[in-house]
Design a protein around this motif. Structure first.
Motif, PDB file in Angstrom:
ATOM      1  N   GLN A 299      -8.831  13.671  -3.609  1.00  0.00           N
ATOM      2  CA  GLN A 299      -8.743  12.810  -2.432  1.00  0.00           C
ATOM      3  C   GLN A 299      -7.293  12.577  -2.037  1.00  0.00           C
ATOM      4  OE1 GLN A 299     -11.359   9.702  -4.272  1.00  0.00           O
ATOM      5  NE2 GLN A 299     -12.007   9.450  -2.133  1.00  0.00           N
ATOM      6  N   ALA A 300      -7.111  12.239  -0.765  1.00  0.00           N
ATOM      7  CA  ALA A 300      -5.762  11.924  -0.300  1.00  0.00           C
ATOM      8  C   ALA A 300      -5.839  10.853   0.780  1.00  0.00           C
ATOM      9  CB  ALA A 300      -5.084  13.175   0.249  1.00  0.00           C
ATOM     10  N   TRP A 301      -4.860   9.962   0.765  1.00  0.00           N
ATOM     11  CA  TRP A 301      -4.769   8.908   1.770  1.00  0.00           C
ATOM     12  C   TRP A 301      -3.360   8.912   2.340  1.00  0.00           C
ATOM     13  CZ3 TRP A 301      -6.937   8.490  -2.994  1.00  0.00           C
ATOM     14  CH2 TRP A 301      -8.288   8.113  -3.068  1.00  0.00           C
ATOM     15  N   VAL A 302      -3.287   8.705   3.634  1.00  0.00           N
ATOM     16  CA  VAL A 302      -1.983   8.528   4.266  1.00  0.00           C
ATOM     17  C   VAL A 302      -2.045   7.203   5.014  1.00  0.00           C
ATOM     18  CG1 VAL A 302      -0.348   9.422   5.977  1.00  0.00           C
ATOM     19  CG2 VAL A 302      -1.560  11.009   4.475  1.00  0.00           C
TER      20      VAL A 302
ATOM     21  N   ASN B 226       5.761   5.620  -1.861  1.00  0.00           N
ATOM     22  CA  ASN B 226       5.835   4.249  -1.343  1.00  0.00           C
ATOM     23  C   ASN B 226       6.266   4.219   0.117  1.00  0.00           C
ATOM     24  OD1 ASN B 226       5.269   3.245  -3.935  1.00  0.00           O
ATOM     25  ND2 ASN B 226       7.433   3.534  -4.495  1.00  0.00           N
ATOM     26  N   GLN B 227       5.886   3.147   0.799  1.00  0.00           N
ATOM     27  CA  GLN B 227       6.363   2.971   2.163  1.00  0.00           C
ATOM     28  C   GLN B 227       7.878   2.858   2.154  1.00  0.00           C
ATOM     29  OE1 GLN B 227       4.431  -0.083   4.462  1.00  0.00           O
ATOM     30  NE2 GLN B 227       2.498   0.294   3.387  1.00  0.00           N
ATOM     31  N   GLY B 228       8.497   3.454   3.136  1.00  0.00           N
ATOM     32  CA  GLY B 228       9.950   3.372   3.228  1.00  0.00           C
ATOM     33  C   GLY B 228      10.673   4.399   2.386  1.00  0.00           C
ATOM     34  N   GLU B 229       9.926   5.234   1.715  1.00  0.00           N
ATOM     35  CA  GLU B 229      10.575   6.251   0.875  1.00  0.00           C
ATOM     36  C   GLU B 229      10.817   7.531   1.656  1.00  0.00           C
ATOM     37  OE1 GLU B 229      10.023   6.717  -3.801  1.00  0.00           O
ATOM     38  OE2 GLU B 229       8.115   6.735  -2.748  1.00  0.00           O
ATOM     39  N   LEU B 230      11.860   8.236   1.284  1.00  0.00           N
ATOM     40  CA  LEU B 230      12.037   9.601   1.755  1.00  0.00           C
ATOM     41  C   LEU B 230      11.715  10.467   0.547  1.00  0.00           C
ATOM     42  CD1 LEU B 230      14.965  10.854   3.953  1.00  0.00           C
ATOM     43  CD2 LEU B 230      13.502  12.340   2.617  1.00  0.00           C
ATOM     44  N   PHE B 231      10.549  11.077   0.614  1.00  0.00           N
ATOM     45  CA  PHE B 231      10.014  11.761  -0.555  1.00  0.00           C
ATOM     46  C   PHE B 231      10.100  13.268  -0.353  1.00  0.00           C
ATOM     47  CE2 PHE B 231       6.722  13.419  -3.346  1.00  0.00           C
ATOM     48  CZ  PHE B 231       6.875  12.637  -4.483  1.00  0.00           C
ATOM     49  N   GLY B 232      10.720  13.942  -1.284  1.00  0.00           N
ATOM     50  CA  GLY B 232      10.897  15.384  -1.174  1.00  0.00           C
ATOM     51  C   GLY B 232       9.860  16.147  -1.979  1.00  0.00           C
ATOM     52  N   VAL B 233       9.392  17.240  -1.398  1.00  0.00           N
ATOM     53  CA  VAL B 233       8.505  18.150  -2.132  1.00  0.00           C
ATOM     54  C   VAL B 233       9.256  19.468  -2.242  1.00  0.00           C
ATOM     55  CG1 VAL B 233       6.253  19.250  -2.207  1.00  0.00           C
ATOM     56  CG2 VAL B 233       6.493  17.004  -1.148  1.00  0.00           C
ATOM     57  N   LEU B 234       9.643  19.771  -3.460  1.00  0.00           N
ATOM     58  CA  LEU B 234      10.500  20.931  -3.705  1.00  0.00           C
ATOM     59  C   LEU B 234       9.718  22.048  -4.350  1.00  0.00           C
ATOM     60  CD1 LEU B 234      13.767  19.668  -5.413  1.00  0.00           C
ATOM     61  CD2 LEU B 234      13.611  21.236  -3.508  1.00  0.00           C
ATOM     62  N   GLY B 235      10.018  23.249  -3.965  1.00  0.00           N
ATOM     63  CA  GLY B 235       9.357  24.352  -4.633  1.00  0.00           C
ATOM     64  C   GLY B 235       9.638  25.645  -3.924  1.00  0.00           C
ATOM     65  N   PRO B 236       9.397  26.752  -4.589  1.00  0.00           N
ATOM     66  CA  PRO B 236       9.655  28.047  -3.964  1.00  0.00           C
ATOM     67  C   PRO B 236       8.605  28.367  -2.905  1.00  0.00           C
ATOM     68  CG  PRO B 236       8.653  28.355  -6.120  1.00  0.00           C
ATOM     69  CD  PRO B 236       8.886  26.882  -5.955  1.00  0.00           C
TER      70      PRO B 236
ATOM     71  N   VAL C 170      -3.201  17.655  -7.965  1.00  0.00           N
ATOM     72  CA  VAL C 170      -1.963  16.988  -7.531  1.00  0.00           C
ATOM     73  C   VAL C 170      -2.177  15.476  -7.438  1.00  0.00           C
ATOM     74  CG1 VAL C 170      -0.331  16.731  -5.619  1.00  0.00           C
ATOM     75  CG2 VAL C 170      -1.081  19.003  -6.322  1.00  0.00           C
ATOM     76  N   ASP C 171      -1.419  14.741  -8.229  1.00  0.00           N
ATOM     77  CA  ASP C 171      -1.431  13.272  -8.191  1.00  0.00           C
ATOM     78  C   ASP C 171      -0.065  12.805  -7.725  1.00  0.00           C
ATOM     79  OD1 ASP C 171      -4.019  12.668  -9.197  1.00  0.00           O
ATOM     80  OD2 ASP C 171      -3.340  13.288 -11.196  1.00  0.00           O
ATOM     81  N   LEU C 172      -0.043  12.174  -6.570  1.00  0.00           N
ATOM     82  CA  LEU C 172       1.240  11.691  -6.055  1.00  0.00           C
ATOM     83  C   LEU C 172       1.050  10.308  -5.462  1.00  0.00           C
ATOM     84  CD1 LEU C 172       2.723  14.682  -3.997  1.00  0.00           C
ATOM     85  CD2 LEU C 172       3.630  13.742  -6.120  1.00  0.00           C
ATOM     86  N   SER C 173       2.085   9.522  -5.509  1.00  0.00           N
ATOM     87  CA  SER C 173       2.051   8.235  -4.821  1.00  0.00           C
ATOM     88  C   SER C 173       3.430   8.018  -4.208  1.00  0.00           C
ATOM     89  CB  SER C 173       1.712   7.116  -5.805  1.00  0.00           C
ATOM     90  OG  SER C 173       1.671   5.902  -5.107  1.00  0.00           O
TER      91      SER C 173
ATOM     92  N   ARG D  46       0.843  -1.196   0.000  1.00  0.00           N
ATOM     93  CA  ARG D  46       0.000   0.000   0.000  1.00  0.00           C
ATOM     94  C   ARG D  46       0.884   1.254   0.000  1.00  0.00           C
ATOM     95  NH1 ARG D  46      -3.232  -0.304   5.181  1.00  0.00           N
ATOM     96  NH2 ARG D  46      -1.351   0.523   6.150  1.00  0.00           N
ATOM     97  N   PRO D  47       0.539   2.275  -0.795  1.00  0.00           N
ATOM     98  CA  PRO D  47       1.363   3.488  -0.754  1.00  0.00           C
ATOM     99  C   PRO D  47       1.265   4.156   0.623  1.00  0.00           C
ATOM    100  CG  PRO D  47      -0.184   3.557  -2.602  1.00  0.00           C
ATOM    101  CD  PRO D  47      -0.560   2.388  -1.765  1.00  0.00           C
ATOM    102  N   ALA D  48       2.334   4.776   1.048  1.00  0.00           N
ATOM    103  CA  ALA D  48       2.299   5.497   2.324  1.00  0.00           C
ATOM    104  C   ALA D  48       1.462   6.763   2.183  1.00  0.00           C
ATOM    105  CB  ALA D  48       3.712   5.845   2.754  1.00  0.00           C
ATOM    106  N   VAL D  49       1.593   7.390   1.037  1.00  0.00           N
ATOM    107  CA  VAL D  49       0.803   8.593   0.753  1.00  0.00           C
ATOM    108  C   VAL D  49       0.317   8.510  -0.680  1.00  0.00           C
ATOM    109  CG1 VAL D  49       0.876  11.116   0.482  1.00  0.00           C
ATOM    110  CG2 VAL D  49       2.114  10.057   2.363  1.00  0.00           C
ATOM    111  N   GLU D  50      -0.936   8.832  -0.873  1.00  0.00           N
ATOM    112  CA  GLU D  50      -1.458   8.838  -2.236  1.00  0.00           C
ATOM    113  C   GLU D  50      -2.422  10.009  -2.382  1.00  0.00           C
ATOM    114  OE1 GLU D  50      -3.405   5.224  -3.316  1.00  0.00           O
ATOM    115  OE2 GLU D  50      -3.288   5.662  -5.459  1.00  0.00           O
ATOM    116  N   THR D  51      -2.304  10.743  -3.452  1.00  0.00           N
ATOM    117  CA  THR D  51      -3.269  11.827  -3.698  1.00  0.00           C
ATOM    118  C   THR D  51      -3.793  11.687  -5.121  1.00  0.00           C
ATOM    119  OG1 THR D  51      -1.685  13.414  -4.610  1.00  0.00           O
ATOM    120  CG2 THR D  51      -1.933  13.392  -2.223  1.00  0.00           C
ATOM    121  N   ARG D  52      -5.066  12.023  -5.269  1.00  0.00           N
ATOM    122  CA  ARG D  52      -5.654  12.012  -6.611  1.00  0.00           C
ATOM    123  C   ARG D  52      -6.348  13.329  -6.887  1.00  0.00           C
ATOM    124  NH1 ARG D  52      -8.729   6.472  -6.286  1.00  0.00           N
ATOM    125  NH2 ARG D  52      -6.921   5.143  -5.939  1.00  0.00           N
ATOM    126  N   GLN D  53      -5.832  14.039  -7.865  1.00  0.00           N
ATOM    127  CA  GLN D  53      -6.426  15.306  -8.286  1.00  0.00           C
ATOM    128  C   GLN D  53      -6.683  16.232  -7.089  1.00  0.00           C
ATOM    129  OE1 GLN D  53      -7.135  16.580 -11.585  1.00  0.00           O
ATOM    130  NE2 GLN D  53      -5.563  15.006 -11.783  1.00  0.00           N
TER     131      GLN D  53
END
Lengths: 272, 284, 339
Positions: free
Chosen positions: C74-77, C42-52, C37-40, C12-19
């Motif tokens: 929608q979003a799931w954590v 994975n568990q165990g990932e170090l996921f960066g969100v970059l932006g100004p 925003v569509d993001l997925s 299962r994804p650790a974080v998932e967003t749809r639109q």
């Protein structure tokens, strides 16, 4: 990661949030002085006003009891009602919100901690004032007065919990709202005179603040001859009803607050 | 010399305008109602009800009601000038973290503080007028705006303002030594309440306290305000003294306050620099 | 009292967003902070969100930590819907923000952390031992009994990290955790985050930052957010490959009249950004090939400005950002602040 039951989290939160309140008493001597000096000096001034008016000695007792209750009202305003606004300002409220606890538990913890410390302070004010001005109380009413006092305290702090959530909607203005309530409530609740003097309508309206009827009932019980606004039994019943009433209203306000906060995104997040 | 005075005046005026911009509540209805209406009127009403409960509004006691209400009205100057002012300075340090920049600015720091205090006194004038109006129309005090002895009132107030500013500037400097001192301005105002004769004659104080109160300029100032507004129809704290004699004592007490304030300020300022109080992190 | 452990489904994804979208409405205007925003993750990932600044990073985090409702999507954590299952979700997450000032100054470090542990129902003994362990690891053991007001900003930030880690969340959200920290403190924070992840390979970190180097060094994957939209995502390596075929040149010039627009107009210049450092203007240019360089130099010469340095270098995430957005992160921040 272990997930604990809501009940366990509730009680642990209450204890944890009460802790800084109690510990602050010993760490911030300045605040003890502030919390005690303000009502003592205020009471002394009012006692001297009565002396200037050549009032009967019994009136000095009204002032001393009012001064002790003032400590609680100040505490409810400045350490309960405005607290969520301070917590919001420094980001603590965000952390309370995303934790699996509830606002009710946080507020109850604050209230418990405040009641413990303020009762000690109010007790000192009462004893010091009574000795200083030679006030004697009717011992027969002591037990009943303690019961009324505990009910009044419960109702007052439930009102504080309600105010905490309402004040949050005013953001940085919470400080001014507390100031807005302080002196007018000091006046309307009859801190320094029997509340009957305000007349039925004004005193009736002022009874929304539990301190008004609670204080009047305690005065009737401890200082015989106090002009009766309404009988002690009825005053006590009304205060007893205010306890669940304000608790339920606080719960409703907190739910509303949480919903609004999540939809607007500003109410609980720190000021930037 | 002339340049220094001009620069001092310019700094003072800038501080007055800054204080006014920060603390003026004329343009914000909520703040105006809270600070200039609700608070002072509630204080006056508490006293009026206490008076009524005991005297049943008897005609013989009316001068004492006037004594209470006028004292409470003018008390707003001390509430704003001492309590609110000291809180404002501590807020500048602890909450907004700007006090250090003011301290480092080319204008003299005491001049800045006096300017800020001036704006506080100016903003208090609204509540003084409001309480006097309520006293006249709601409580029936015999105040006639055309019959007020304005020269006496203005002279007394100007002298008192000098003392209040000296006291509040010194107090705020002393309070900088504490991390938790933001409530102390109000406590000090409360103590002054006891010693000022605002709501009871200072002769009611126990011996040594009465003697101490007699050294304070506040009692003489309030006595002159009452006399200027109501002439003989008010309870007098110093019936044996003429207006001139009370004024003389006021001048002496103000001079004493100034001297004491000056030396205390110097000591506090030196200590603040030595121990780093100006930009100290406080528990605001 | 017995606790219950939520089952961990590793697929299962650790974080998932749809639109996912969020619009802020006020009386004066409507601001689209996040859209589509569509993001997925994975568990165990170090996921960066970059932006100004103002890109929508913090809005995204606020939605994921249940502080804010989305306007759309929608979003799931950890498999839980952030809108409907938010109470259950709060047991499994924590958040640490840069420049955090939360808590009560009168409390000592250990007491403050204990207070927050109780909001999650931890037993006091377990909390204390976990707190001591983390304080030791982050070099804060010596200040454990110091009042919060006596901590430096670096210590305070490390203490916030301890708060975030001590409850053993499934997903931790780190919102600019190293902002305004000195080099050493920032390194300690990064080291501890990596170590914490190594302890349990299903732990997930969502990190927002606008330090490109930090994201490059730390993150398994990165999403670049700009003006509320995710404009690219992938591993730092994959994002850098987008500029792999470009020739990347850093040009140093003595100060003079503005040149950036003229350089962007040169044929073969894919993207250009500029910054001023120590009185020298530094331009980063993405060129289609080596043949573009003479045209660039001739433009500089034509402007009357003198070249003090010219370096050809390997691509960085910053270059990928410039290519994708058209401007540097610094320029975007300035535009946001100026707006």
């Amino acid at each position: 990661m272990t997930q604990y039951s809501p009940l366990r989290i509730f009680f642990k939160t209450v204890v944890a949030r009460a802790y800084p309140r109690v510990i602050a008493t010993w760490r911030q001597v300045a605040w003890i002085f502030f919390d005690m000096a303000f009502p003592i000096v205020g009471s002394l001034a009012m006692v001297l006003v009565y002396q200037g008016l050549h009032a009967p000695r019994q009136y000095l007792g009204f002032v001393v009891m009012g001064g002790a209750m003032l400590a609680f009202w100040q505490n409810v305003l400045w350490s309960m009602a405005t607290q969520f606004s301070w917590d919001r300002g420094n980001g603590t409220l965000e952390l309370y919100t995303i934790a699996p606890t509830t606002f009710e538990a946080v507020l109850l913890g604050m209230a418990v901690g405040s009641m413990i410390t303020t009762t000690i302070r109010a007790g000192v004010i009462l004893v010091a004032g009574s000795l200083l001005f030679g006030i004697s109380y009717a011992s027969g009413g002591a037990l009943a007065a303690i019961g009324v006092f505990l009910l009044t305290l419960a109702a007052l702090y439930c009102l504080g919990m309600l105010l905490a959530s309402l004040f949050l909607f005013y953001g940085r203005e919470a400080w001014h709202l507390a100031t807005a309530l302080q002196e007018p409530v000091n006046f309307l609740s009859g801190l320094y005179f029997p509340v009957r003097a305000l007349g039925s309508y004004v005193a009736g309206g002022a009874s929304l603040v539990p301190m008004t009827l609670g204080l009047d009932a305690m005065r009737q019980l401890l200082l015989p001859g106090t002009p009766v606004f309404i009988p002690v039994g009825l005053e006590t019943t009304i205060v007893a009803i205010q306890v669940p009433l304000y608790a339920v209203l606080a719960g409703v306000a907190l739910r509303f607050l949480e919903t609004r906060a999540r939809s607007e995104g500003k109410l609980v997040t720190r000021w930037e | 010399m002339g340049v220094a005075i001009a620069r001092g005046w310019q700094g003072y005026w800038a501080a007055v305008r800054l204080g006014w911009a920060i603390s003026s509540n004329w343009t914000r209805p909520l703040l105006f109602i809270v600070y200039s209406v609700l608070r002072p009127i509630s204080m006056a009403l508490i006293l009026a009800v206490m008076y009524a409960v005991i005297t049943h509004n008897s005609a013989a006691a009316r001068p004492y009601l006037a004594f209470l209400i006028i004292g409470t009205a003018f008390w707003s100057f001390i509430q704003e000038g001492v309590s609110e002012f000291a809180t404002g300075i501590l807020e500048d340090r602890g909450r907004y973290h700007v006090l250090k920049y003011t301290y480092l600015a080319p204008l003299d720091f005491p001049i800045f503080l006096v300017g800020r205090a001036t704006s506080k006194l100016a903003s208090a004038s609204a509540s003084v007028v409001i309480v006097l109006v309520v006293g006249t129309f709601a409580l029936g005090l015999p105040i006639n705006a055309l019959a007020i002895d304005y020269p006496l009132l203005v002279v007394a107030c100007l002298l008192a303002f000098v003392a209040i500013m000296a006291f509040s500037v010194t107090l705020s400097m002393v309070l900088l030594a504490g991390r938790d001192s933001h409530g102390y301005g109000e406590i000090m105002a409360q103590f002054l309440y006891l010693f000022s004769g605002a709501i009871f004659p200072i002769s009611l104080l126990p011996g040594p306290l009465a003697w101490l109160a007699a050294l304070s300029p506040l009692g003489y100032w309030l006595e002159l305000c009452r006399r200027a507004i109501l002439h003989g129809r008010v309870y007098e704290m110093f019936p044996q003294l003429s207006d001139g004699e009370v004024l003389g004592r006021l001048v002496l007490a103000v001079a004493g306050t100034l001297v004491l304030g000056y030396f205390t300020y110097l000591i506090s300022d030196r200590m603040a620099r030595r121990r780093g109080y100006i930009d100290m992190e406080s528990n605001w | 009292m017995a606790g219950t452990s939520p089952s961990s489904n590793s697929s299962r994804p650790a974080v998932e967003t749809r639109q996912l979208g969020r619009v802020y409405k006020s009386r004066k205007d409507v601001v689209v902070a996040l859209q589509g925003v569509d993001l997925s993750v994975n568990q165990g990932e170090l996921f960066g969100v970059l932006g100004p600044n103002g890109a929508g990073k913090t809005t995204l985090i606020k939605i994921l930590v249940t502080l804010l409702l989305p306007s759309s999507g929608q979003a799931w954590v950890d498999g839980l819907d952030v809108v409907t299952d938010y109470r259950a979700l709060r047991h499994r997450i924590s958040m640490v923000s840069g420049g955090e000032n939360a808590g009560y100054g009168l409390l000592r470090v250990r007491e403050q952390l204990w207070l927050f542990s109780q909001l999650y129902g931890m037993s006091s003994s377990a909390a204390r031992s976990r707190i001591d362990e983390l304080l030791e690891r982050l070099g804060l053991a010596e200040v454990a009994n110091r009042k919060i007001t006596g901590l430096s900003s670096g210590m305070r930030q490390k203490m916030s990290l301890v708060r975030g880690l001590m409850t053993d969340p499934r997903v931790i959200f780190l919102d600019e955790p190293t902002v305004a920290l000195d080099v050493g403190a920032a390194r300690d924070v990064r080291t501890e985050v990596r170590r914490w992840m190594r302890e349990d390979p299903t732990r997930t970190v969502i990190l927002t930052t606008h330090y490109m180097q930090e994201a490059d060094e730390l993150c398994d994957r990165v999403a670049i957010v700009n003006r509320g939209e995710v404009i690219a995502h992938g591993t730092p390596q994959a994002l850098k490959q987008q500029v792999d075929e470009d020739v990347i040149v850093d040009l140093q010039l003595e100060p003079g009249r503005p040149l950036l627009d003229a350089l962007r107009a040169v044929e073969g210049v894919g993207a250009a950004s500029a910054r001023e450092e120590d009185g020298i203007d530094r331009f980063s240019l993405l060129l289609a090939d080596d043949a573009v360089l003479p045209r660039v130099l001739s433009t500089v010469e034509g402007s009357g400005r003198r070249v003090t340095g010219l370096i050809r270098r390997q691509p960085t995430l910053e270059d990928a950002f410039v290519k994708l957005v058209g401007r540097s992160l610094h320029e975007e921040d300035s535009a946001e602040n100026g707006a």
